[in-house]
Scaffold this active site. Structure first.
Site, short mmCIF file in Angstrom:
data_model
loop_
_atom_site.label_atom_id
_atom_site.label_comp_id
_atom_site.label_asym_id
_atom_site.label_seq_id
_atom_site.Cartn_x
_atom_site.Cartn_y
_atom_site.Cartn_z
N GLN A 187 0.81 -1.23 0.00
CA GLN A 187 0.00 0.00 0.00
C GLN A 187 0.84 1.27 0.00
OE1 GLN A 187 -3.22 0.18 -0.41
NE2 GLN A 187 -3.59 -2.02 -0.26
N LYS A 201 -0.93 -2.71 -7.78
CA LYS A 201 -1.45 -1.61 -6.97
C LYS A 201 -0.79 -0.28 -7.32
CE LYS A 201 -3.23 -4.51 -3.38
NZ LYS A 201 -3.08 -5.15 -2.08
#
Ligand SMILES: *Cc1c(COP(=O)(O)O)cnc(C)c1O
Length: 403
Positions: free
Chosen positions: A201, A224
């Protein structure tokens, strides 16, 4: 001004409609969307130089090898690894963590301890539980507080000469909260423990410098950060990668093979058995270049604006509880009164708004707050305040229908 309209034009998917409404994609913490340069790189690979790498003498193989190894150097430079061969290509964060956990099964024994944080994704919990089962090592947990921050005093008390490994995410996928990993790493090193940071993240939202952090292992996924799925990396300090045994046996990872004895190849090949995701590696490099062309600092600043705007708008709605309020990135995890998150998510989808609902692969965090799950809206640099307005209106409609 952040050129968001120009950036949005780079993402073909943002033009589409869902259930008759323009797509508002707020599920970026699950996977990001793909810009045209990355899609083009994938098409270019299969259209023009698809070939197996490293062993071929022919031109296509050399071209593919060059591009794949260039991608490794793009990653090395971007993350400031000392050597390109410290960047091991993997299929993603989960794969990378399992590689390290499996390697440590040879290095841990009964009496050793490993420490995990309370904020982890299941993929940074389960492999270590499996490791503890095999080795007899003990798993300890750094507790979190109500704001979604780790309790560093409690962490210090867990550390001892028995601690061999600490694993923690850089940013929580469920809450968006940023962990003080530099401090976590320093304290682990002071007792001689190694640290693995799950950066799935963080790399989409900030610049990360491996040497500055002095981190032992850092792992992340391409999908991501505007890259393809099924692609990621394991960064390891050279001395650790040399200490760990190979993860899989096969082609590419050997130096010589006889039936009596096989010797292993050097880094990075020791950890890259078999034909890799060649196109994925090349596209990962293109995605990192794309992010840099916009600028990670510019992205972070713009996403903070979205976070502040979205938080303010949400807080104006009666009954909204936001989970994770300490220092964080552009993730808002929330519930509305007693309404089940799934019901909100389903109605939002009918209105074109994609959010995630559920436990976000972090059941221990949900248990901590004593909730079944949350609605999670996660923003990327191609999202806009206008989209947040659409989301807020849709949410109000959902609340009206459900209460
Ligand atoms: C997404 C995510 C993972 C798992 O990544 P995969 O690409 O599914 O392997 C692990 N940890 C965190 C914090 C994540 O956000």
């Amino acid at each position: 001004m952040f050129p968001v309209e120009k950036i949005r034009a780079d993402f073909p998917i943002l033009q589409r409609q869902v259930n008759g409404k323009p797509l508002v994609y707020f599920d970026n913490a699950a996977t990001s969307q793909t810009p045209k340069v990355v899609i083009d790189a994938i098409v270019d690979y299969y259209s023009n130089y698809n070939a197996n790498i490293h062993r071929g003498v022919h031109s296509l193989s050399q071209e593919a090898t060059d591009k794949y190894e260039q991608a490794r150097i793009i990653l090395q430079k971007h993350f400031n690894a000392r050597q390109a061969y410290e960047m091991i290509f993997t299929s993603g964060t989960t794969h990378s963590i399992n590689m390290v956990a499996s390697g440590f099964s040879k290095l841990l024994a009964k009496g050793d301890e490993v420490i995990v944080s309370a904020l982890e994704h299941h993929s940074n919990i389960v492999p270590w539980q499996m490791l503890c089962e095999i080795t007899g090592a003990k798993l300890k947990v750094i507790p979190m507080n109500q704001e979604g921050a780790l309790m560093i005093d409690a962490y210090e008390n867990l550390l001892s000469s028995k601690t061999k490994l600490v694993f923690c995410n850089h940013i929580s996928n469920a809450l968006g909260t940023i962990n003080p990993i530099k401090e976590i790493i320093e304290k682990a090193h002071s007792v001689g423990a190694a640290v693995l940071i799950d950066g799935a993240q963080s790399i989409p939202h900030m610049k990360v410098d491996f040497q500055e952090l002095d981190v032992d292992f850092y792992v992340a996924s391409a999908h991501k950060v505007c890259g393809p799925t099924g692609m990621g990396f394991l960064y390891g300090k050279q001395e650790w990668l040399e200490k760990l045994p190979p993860y899989q046996g096969g082609g590419e990872m050997i130096e010589t093979v006889t039936f009596e004895k096989t010797t292993y190849a050097g880094l990075p090949h020791k950890f890259e058995a078999g034909t890799p995701n060649i196109c994925g590696g090349i596209a990962f490099g293109v995605a990192i270049d794309y992010m840099n062309s916009i600028g990670l600092d510019e992205i972070a600043a713009y996403e903070q604006e979205l976070l502040e705007y979205g938080t303010k708008k949400l807080e104006e709605i009666d009954g909204v509880t936001i989970y994770g309020t300490s220092n964080k990135t552009s993730v808002i995890s929330f519930n509305v009164g007693e309404i089940h998150p799934y019901d909100i998510g389903s109605i939002l989808d009918k209105l074109g708004v994609a959010v995630r609902t559920g436990h976000h692969c972090t059941q221990p965090i949900m248990d901590f707050y004593q909730i079944p799950g949350t609605v999670r809206a996660s923003f990327a640099f191609y999202n806009t305040k206008e989209e947040i307005d659409i989301f807020i209106e849709a949410l109000k409609k959902a609340i009206m229908m459900l209460s």
